[in-house]
Every structure is written in structure tokens, then in C-alpha cells.
Design a protein around this motif. Structure first.
Motif, mmCIF file in Angstrom:
data_model
loop_
_atom_site.group_PDB
_atom_site.id
_atom_site.type_symbol
_atom_site.label_atom_id
_atom_site.label_comp_id
_atom_site.label_asym_id
_atom_site.label_seq_id
_atom_site.Cartn_x
_atom_site.Cartn_y
_atom_site.Cartn_z
ATOM 1 N N TYR A 195 0.857 -1.187 0.000
ATOM 2 C CA TYR A 195 0.000 0.000 0.000
ATOM 3 C C TYR A 195 0.886 1.227 0.000
ATOM 4 C CZ TYR A 195 1.142 -0.542 4.955
ATOM 5 O OH TYR A 195 1.825 -0.732 6.139
ATOM 6 N N PHE A 196 0.331 2.337 -0.420
ATOM 7 C CA PHE A 196 1.060 3.607 -0.426
ATOM 8 C C PHE A 196 0.673 4.425 0.794
ATOM 9 C CE2 PHE A 196 0.782 8.202 -1.652
ATOM 10 C CZ PHE A 196 2.133 8.465 -1.599
ATOM 11 N N THR A 197 1.689 4.929 1.482
ATOM 12 C CA THR A 197 1.476 5.796 2.637
ATOM 13 C C THR A 197 2.241 7.103 2.425
ATOM 14 O OG1 THR A 197 1.159 3.976 4.199
ATOM 15 C CG2 THR A 197 1.859 6.072 5.116
ATOM 16 N N PRO A 198 1.544 8.229 2.267
ATOM 17 C CA PRO A 198 2.248 9.510 2.093
ATOM 18 C C PRO A 198 2.852 9.976 3.416
ATOM 19 C CG PRO A 198 -0.129 9.856 2.113
ATOM 20 C CD PRO A 198 0.085 8.377 2.173
ATOM 21 N N ALA A 199 3.996 10.633 3.338
ATOM 22 C CA ALA A 199 4.709 11.058 4.541
ATOM 23 C C ALA A 199 3.867 11.995 5.398
ATOM 24 C CB ALA A 199 6.020 11.743 4.148
ATOM 25 N N GLU A 200 3.053 12.846 4.748
ATOM 26 C CA GLU A 200 2.269 13.822 5.518
ATOM 27 C C GLU A 200 1.017 13.197 6.141
ATOM 28 O OE1 GLU A 200 1.192 14.165 1.129
ATOM 29 O OE2 GLU A 200 2.998 13.918 2.370
ATOM 30 N N LEU A 201 0.651 11.983 5.704
ATOM 31 C CA LEU A 201 -0.520 11.288 6.260
ATOM 32 C C LEU A 201 -0.133 9.836 6.567
ATOM 33 C CD1 LEU A 201 -3.216 12.601 3.744
ATOM 34 C CD2 LEU A 201 -2.975 13.298 6.150
ATOM 35 N N PRO A 202 0.729 9.616 7.576
ATOM 36 C CA PRO A 202 1.282 8.278 7.816
ATOM 37 C C PRO A 202 0.255 7.228 8.208
ATOM 38 C CG PRO A 202 1.840 9.784 9.606
ATOM 39 C CD PRO A 202 1.236 10.615 8.532
ATOM 40 N N GLN A 203 -0.945 7.656 8.627
ATOM 41 C CA GLN A 203 -1.972 6.684 9.010
ATOM 42 C C GLN A 203 -2.808 6.222 7.816
ATOM 43 O OE1 GLN A 203 -1.855 5.529 12.108
ATOM 44 N NE2 GLN A 203 -0.154 6.970 12.379
ATOM 45 N N ASN A 204 -2.685 6.921 6.695
ATOM 46 C CA ASN A 204 -3.489 6.591 5.515
ATOM 47 C C ASN A 204 -2.832 5.498 4.676
ATOM 48 O OD1 ASN A 204 -4.843 8.833 6.499
ATOM 49 N ND2 ASN A 204 -5.291 9.641 4.461
#
Length: 364
Positions: free
Chosen positions: A274-283
């Protein structure tokens, strides 16, 4: 408090993976008792054991509940890495476990997984080497920031031996350290296989708990050569979640399950899960599908070793010569630590329950 009482209490503490108690497994050493103070050492099957804290807590509780509630308990740890290599092998004689990381196809991040597995094992205290066996597409020089460096030679009993490079606490060897990166390695299968044999027989790997081998994609000559040359402890299958990768992963699983090869599969890891963006680590964004690798492991009754996220820092670190486990991004490091922990646990279980792997005899 007596030594017998301490051993009796610790006989109620189970080693989580091997399914027997610490005393039966002969893992308790050096019991020291002075008044209300007691200390002892637990000998782990690997220095990278992820269950260390659990065993510490269980041991402390056992002594306090069953011997003396006022006891001051000190639990020390040492390790004797388990291995099935009890024979006097001349090839890689100082290496306790040989782990091949494989995939049915390219592009699933197998080299990234191999590199970070090696670093995670070393972080846990194990002595580790990383062999880049991908002759046609070596990645180790770039991923570890050693492009242009060349290994040294030394004389060992009259034979010239290559000394692996060392970076981030692990030993490294790759064809990319011997050939100019601007030149393509245009070799027929026998030449590539010969290079792999040399990486095994002519490189001074020394004493290692784990040698991680980053295999080329597919199921070809180099795979057979390695299995014929050394007794591989087991293989780790790398896949991504989408169907096209899973179809090729099945071919890798099938190869190592063949009767004439029959190398144990330690487990399967799902990369780019899955992809997790650095600014939204819970997503979590499931760009390539969800749980494909996990479902494949269940289908083939294989241990599932974990899911590695698609994180920008993993790619950047590999390009900059700073693998994720050597960087500062915690989302990917935590996932990689969990994967490595599951891998070493399954290696220990494999070593305790499965006969040693023989080198493969394949009719040409």
C-alpha cells in the motif's frame, strides 16, 4: 531460592516459536543467586530474536510467582544462532544460515527487500552478509552507495580470496563491484553460473549468522547453480499484490517445491502492499490491489512474513545509497523490522523441525 527452584519455575516459560519450555530446550544458563537477587542468561536461537522482551517478562513473572514474590530478577541474553549445517562443509563453512530471496518476475522490489532484510538482521545483533546474485542487473553498489569501489584480495592457504566490502555493518559482494557499471554483462548462462560459484567459493565471507542472497528474477540457471553449490537454509518469496506478480510468484513457489529441489520456503512477503504519504502516515492507499500476497500465502499454506509499504523514502534512500533501514523514516523501518522478525522466527522453526537441506542434484 535455589537453582533447582529457579529451573522448575522457568520450565513453565515457553519459547514462543519452538513450542517447548526454556529448560527442556536447554536455553537457561549461568544461574546466580544472592539473597533475594537472582540472575540467569537465556540463550536465544538468534541475536535478532523479536520475542526477547516477551521471554524476559514471562521469566521474571515465573520466578516471582513460583519461587519468591520479592525476588529481584535480572534476565540476560546471549545467542547461539540455530543452524542445520552440522556437517563439515567446505563451501561457506562459517555461514550458519543461507537465505535466498527470490521472485518470479522483476520489478517487485526484491533487491530492496534483500538489502533491508540484511540490515534489519544486523540491527538485531546478527553477523550478516549480502550477496548480489543478480548478475545482469546488480543493485547493491547503488543501494549501498559503494559505486566505483573495488574489493581487495588476500591470500588464504595459498589461494587468492576476495574480501567483501563492508557498509552499515554488513558484508557486501556484487558483480557490480567487479565490472564497470557502464558495461553490460553479456554472458551466456554457464558464465553467469560460474560467477555465482566464485561468489560462494572465492569470497572470504568469514563467520556469519546469515548470508542473504539477492537472486535474479525468474527460475533459471543461476537458481539451479546456487542450489547445486550450497545447502540453502530456505527461500523467501517476494511479490506485490497485483495478479500479474502473483502469477509469477506461484512459479517461484512451484520451483522450490519440486521433488528434485525441495528447498524449504521460509515465507512470503508482500512488497508495495500500500502507499502511505509522509504527511498522512496513518493513511493507506492500495494502488496495486489489496492483500494479494497475503491471500497467496494462505492459498499455498506458507508463512506470511509481512507487508512492506510503498513509501517515497524507500525509493529515495535506495537511489542515494542509504537503504530504508539505515535512514530515519519510521513507517517503513517498523514494517521491515516486523518482516525480519517474522523471517528469523520461521528460520528458527525450520532449523528445529526440518532436516538440513542437501545441495541439489540436477541432471543436465
Amino acid at each position: 531460592m535455589t537453582e533447582a527452584a529457579i529451573l522448575s519455575a522457568l520450565s513453565n516459560v515457553q519459547e514462543p516459536d519452538l513450542g517447548k519450555d526454556l529448560v527442556t530446550l536447554n536455553m537457561v544458563k549461568d544461574i546466580q543467586i544472592k539473597d533475594k537477587e537472582v540472575s540467569f542468561t537465556i540463550v536465544l536461537t538468534t541475536p535478532a530474536c523479536p520475542m526477547k522482551d516477551m521471554m524476559r517478562t514471562a521469566s521474571e513473572n515465573a520466578v516471582k510467582l513460583l519461587v519468591d514474590k520479592e525476588a529481584k530478577v535480572t534476565v540476560n541474553f546471549t545467542s547461539n544462532t540455530s543452524s542445520t549445517r552440522k556437517d563439515n562443509q567446505q563451501v561457506l563453512s562459517g555461514v550458519k544460515n543461507i537465505i535466498a530471496v527470490v521472485s518470479g518476475k522483476g520489478g517487485v522490489g526484491k533487491s530492496t527487500v534483500s538489502a533491508n532484510l540484511a540490515l534489519a538482521l544486523a540491527e538485531g545483533g546478527a553477523s550478516v552478509g549480502l550477496m548480489d546474485a543478480d548478475i545482469y542487473g546488480p543493485s547493491v553498489p547503488i543501494m549501498f552507495g559503494v559505486r566505483g569501489e573495488r574489493p581487495m584480495m588476500k591470500d588464504v592457504n595459498g589461494k587468492g580470496m576476495i574480501i567483501p566490502l563492508e557498509k552499515y555493518g554488513i558484508k557486501l559482494m556484487s558483480i557490480g563491484l567487479l565490472v564497470d557499471e557502464k558495461n553490460a554483462v553479456v554472458w551466456r548462462g554457464p558464465m553467469a553460473s560460474s560467477a555465482i560459484r566464485q561468489f560462494v567459493t572465492d569470497v572470504d565471507w568469514g563467520e556469519l549468522d546469515y548470508l542473504v542472497i539477492d537472486m535474479p528474477p525468474g527460475t533459471g540457471d543461476i537458481h539451479l547453480t546456487l542450489m547445486q553449490t550450497v545447502p540453502v537454509t530456505g527461500v523467501i518469496i517476494v511479490t506485490t499484490p497485483q495478479n500479474v506478480a502473483l502469477a509469477d510468484a506461484k512459479k517461484g513457489i512451484a520451483m522450490f517445491g519440486q521433488a528434485q529441489i525441495n528447498v524449504p520456503i521460509i515465507g512470503l512477503v508482500e512488497n508495495m502492499a500500500y502507499f502511505t504519504p509522509a504527511e498522512l502516515p496513518q493513511n493507506k492507499y492500495f494502488l496495486f490491489g489489496k492483500d494479494g500476497g497475503k491471500n497467496l500465502a494462505e492459498e499455498y499454506d506458507l508463512p506470511f512474513l509481512g507487508q512492506i509499504p510503498l513509501v517515497q523514502e524507500i525509493r529515495e534512500g535506495g537511489d542515494l545509497g542509504i537503504p530504508a533501514m539505515a535512514g530515519n523514516e519510521e513507517v517503513s523501518k517498523n514494517a521491515l523490522r516486523q518482516f525480519a522478525g517474522n523471517a528469523v522466527r520461521n528460520i528458527a522453526i525450520r532449523n528445529a523441525s526440518t532436516p538440513k537441506t542437501q545441495t541439489v542434484q540436477v541432471t543436465e
